[in-house]
Write a protein that holds these residues in place. Structure first.
Motif, PDB file in Angstrom:
ATOM      1  N   UNK A  29      10.824  46.002  -2.243  1.00 40.84           N
ATOM      2  CA  UNK A  29      11.141  47.256  -3.120  1.00 40.84           C
ATOM      3  C   UNK A  29      12.330  47.473  -2.973  1.00 40.84           C
ATOM      4  N   UNK A  30      12.335  47.379  -3.967  1.00 37.65           N
ATOM      5  CA  UNK A  30      14.120  48.376  -4.988  1.00 37.65           C
ATOM      6  C   UNK A  30      15.021  47.015  -3.993  1.00 37.65           C
ATOM      7  N   UNK A  31      14.961  45.741  -4.408  1.00 33.96           N
ATOM      8  CA  UNK A  31      16.313  45.274  -3.721  1.00 33.96           C
ATOM      9  C   UNK A  31      16.076  44.618  -2.563  1.00 33.96           C
ATOM     10  N   UNK A  32      15.494  45.615  -1.453  1.00 33.32           N
ATOM     11  CA  UNK A  32      15.298  45.879   0.140  1.00 33.32           C
ATOM     12  C   UNK A  32      13.920  45.384   0.623  1.00 33.32           C
ATOM     13  N   UNK A  33      14.134  44.632   1.526  1.00 28.26           N
ATOM     14  CA  UNK A  33      13.344  43.890   2.514  1.00 28.26           C
ATOM     15  C   UNK A  33      12.799  44.381   4.149  1.00 28.26           C
ATOM     16  N   UNK A  52       8.522  37.478  -9.392  1.00 29.13           N
ATOM     17  CA  UNK A  52      10.927  37.101  -9.408  1.00 29.13           C
ATOM     18  C   UNK A  52      10.770  39.311 -10.639  1.00 29.13           C
ATOM     19  N   UNK A  53      10.075  40.042 -11.171  1.00 27.69           N
ATOM     20  CA  UNK A  53      10.213  40.652 -12.058  1.00 27.69           C
ATOM     21  C   UNK A  53       9.390  41.947 -11.546  1.00 27.69           C
ATOM     22  N   UNK A  54       8.541  42.003 -10.076  1.00 25.77           N
ATOM     23  CA  UNK A  54       8.355  43.061  -9.729  1.00 25.77           C
ATOM     24  C   UNK A  54       9.327  44.028  -8.311  1.00 25.77           C
ATOM     25  N   UNK A  55       9.407  45.320  -9.367  1.00 29.05           N
ATOM     26  CA  UNK A  55      10.161  46.252  -7.904  1.00 29.05           C
ATOM     27  C   UNK A  55       9.721  46.045  -7.146  1.00 29.05           C
ATOM     28  N   UNK A  56       8.807  46.502  -6.984  1.00 31.95           N
ATOM     29  CA  UNK A  56       7.997  46.075  -5.528  1.00 31.95           C
ATOM     30  C   UNK A  56       6.408  45.033  -5.246  1.00 31.95           C
ATOM     31  N   UNK A  57       6.765  44.640  -3.830  1.00 33.93           N
ATOM     32  CA  UNK A  57       5.802  43.548  -3.872  1.00 33.93           C
ATOM     33  C   UNK A  57       5.281  43.827  -2.165  1.00 33.93           C
ATOM     34  N   UNK A  58       3.917  43.124  -2.025  1.00 28.69           N
ATOM     35  CA  UNK A  58       3.852  43.492  -0.877  1.00 28.69           C
ATOM     36  C   UNK A  58       3.735  41.267  -0.027  1.00 28.69           C
ATOM     37  N   UNK A  59       3.358  40.374  -1.243  1.00 36.33           N
ATOM     38  CA  UNK A  59       4.088  39.998  -0.414  1.00 36.33           C
ATOM     39  C   UNK A  59       5.380  38.631  -1.297  1.00 36.33           C
ATOM     40  N   UNK A  60       5.436  37.384  -0.493  1.00 34.55           N
ATOM     41  CA  UNK A  60       6.525  36.476  -1.161  1.00 34.55           C
ATOM     42  C   UNK A  60       6.388  35.639  -1.195  1.00 34.55           C
ATOM     43  N   UNK A  61       7.252  34.380  -1.869  1.00 31.80           N
ATOM     44  CA  UNK A  61       6.890  33.134  -2.774  1.00 31.80           C
ATOM     45  C   UNK A  61       7.541  31.969  -1.887  1.00 31.80           C
TER      46      UNK A  61
END
Length: 286
Positions: free
Chosen positions: A146-150, A169-178
């Motif tokens: 979320x906005x640069x923090x995990x 990479x462009x998502x400001x919030x994510x529920x998953x990682x790469x």
């Protein structure tokens, strides 16, 4: 009526006493010791997907997904697709139940990984996956960006296979990682970002010639440890696929080198074999 109530009340009380005296069926995962390095490759091919891995102490499982008519189906190949075998039914709902009832391994602090390998077109499949992970039914399960923090959650979802890197990479919030690639300097170490790619993986046979026969060449051992050290200094975990997985001395030799190098996830289809090996290693170290 009053005369009937007393016998009924006695029956209810007696039934409660009998039920309380019966042994409660224990969840195997409650009593098994989790294995931090154990990764179930193609986990869905086991008799009881997820549950067999948990019964053996695994802390990472892998599911291949196909987007079919808006549903995410789990299988290795298109010909094996079954509308009843969905990501929801095999993984998300069981994980939701476990986390809601004490944790993936109740009473134990465990970092659990769900590695989701996209087999169909990346953008559309990831969009469906992203929407599913964000749904109120499952959103509480995940480690979140979320906005640069995990923010750490009970389960970390990592996307492999056809990964739409630019979109994620462009998502400001994510529920998953790469799931990054070890051979790609933009993914691992100083060139990578653990907030996007906390895991880096690669094919063992493209990086190393040794497959367990004889001693591991000194140069390859040094390269293995360099890879792990580079990733760890960047806060990333390491996994190799296509390591030997036929029971025998060569597989054990490779596993010993992976353990010694502190590789984070050891890949196998043989749950019992890897669990027994890792527990023997723990006993030897103790």
């Amino acid at each position: 009526m009053r005369a009937l109530r007393r016998p009924l009340l006695l029956l209810v009380v007696l039934a409660g006493l009998v039920a309380a005296s019966l042994p409660v069926a224990a969840s195997p995962a409650r009593h098994v010791t989790p294995l931090a390095q154990a990764h179930a490759h193609n986990d869905y091919e086991h008799t009881r997907p997820l549950h067999d891995a948990l019964d053996h102490g695994f802390t990472s499982v892998e599911a291949d997904i196909f987007l079919v008519d808006g549903e995410l189906l789990v299988a290795h190949d298109p010909e094996d697709l079954d509308p009843d075998r969905t990501l929801r039914s095999l993984y998300l709902d069981p994980l939701r139940h476990k986390v809601s009832h004490g944790g993936v391994y109740p009473g134990k602090r465990v970092e659990f990984q769900l590695l989701i390998d996209i087999k169909t077109e990346g953008e559309s499949t990831y969009a469906a996956l992203d929407a599913l992970l964000r749904s109120p039914r499952y959103a509480f399960l995940w480690t979140k960006y979320r906005f640069g923090h995990v923010k750490r959650g009970p389960v970390t979802a990592v996307v492999s296979g056809n990964r739409p890197r630019a979109t994620m990479e462009g998502q400001r919030t994510r529920m998953a990682f790469y799931d990054g690639r070890i051979a790609n300097p933009d993914d691992v170490g100083p060139g990578g970002d653990a907030r996007l790619a906390p895991l880096v993986s690669d094919n063992w046979t493209t990086l190393f010639t040794w497959t367990g026969a004889g001693e591991m060449p000194a140069g390859e051992r040094a390269e293995l440890r360099r890879i792990v050290d580079t990733a760890h200094r960047a806060g990333q975990r390491v996994r190799f696929w296509a390591t030997p997985d036929v029971a025998g001395p060569q597989r054990e030799a490779v596993w010993r080198e992976l353990v010694a190098a502190e590789v984070d996830h050891i890949n196998t289809d043989d749950l019992a074999g890897l669990a027994a090996f890792l527990r023997a290693q723990d006993r030897a170290a103790a």
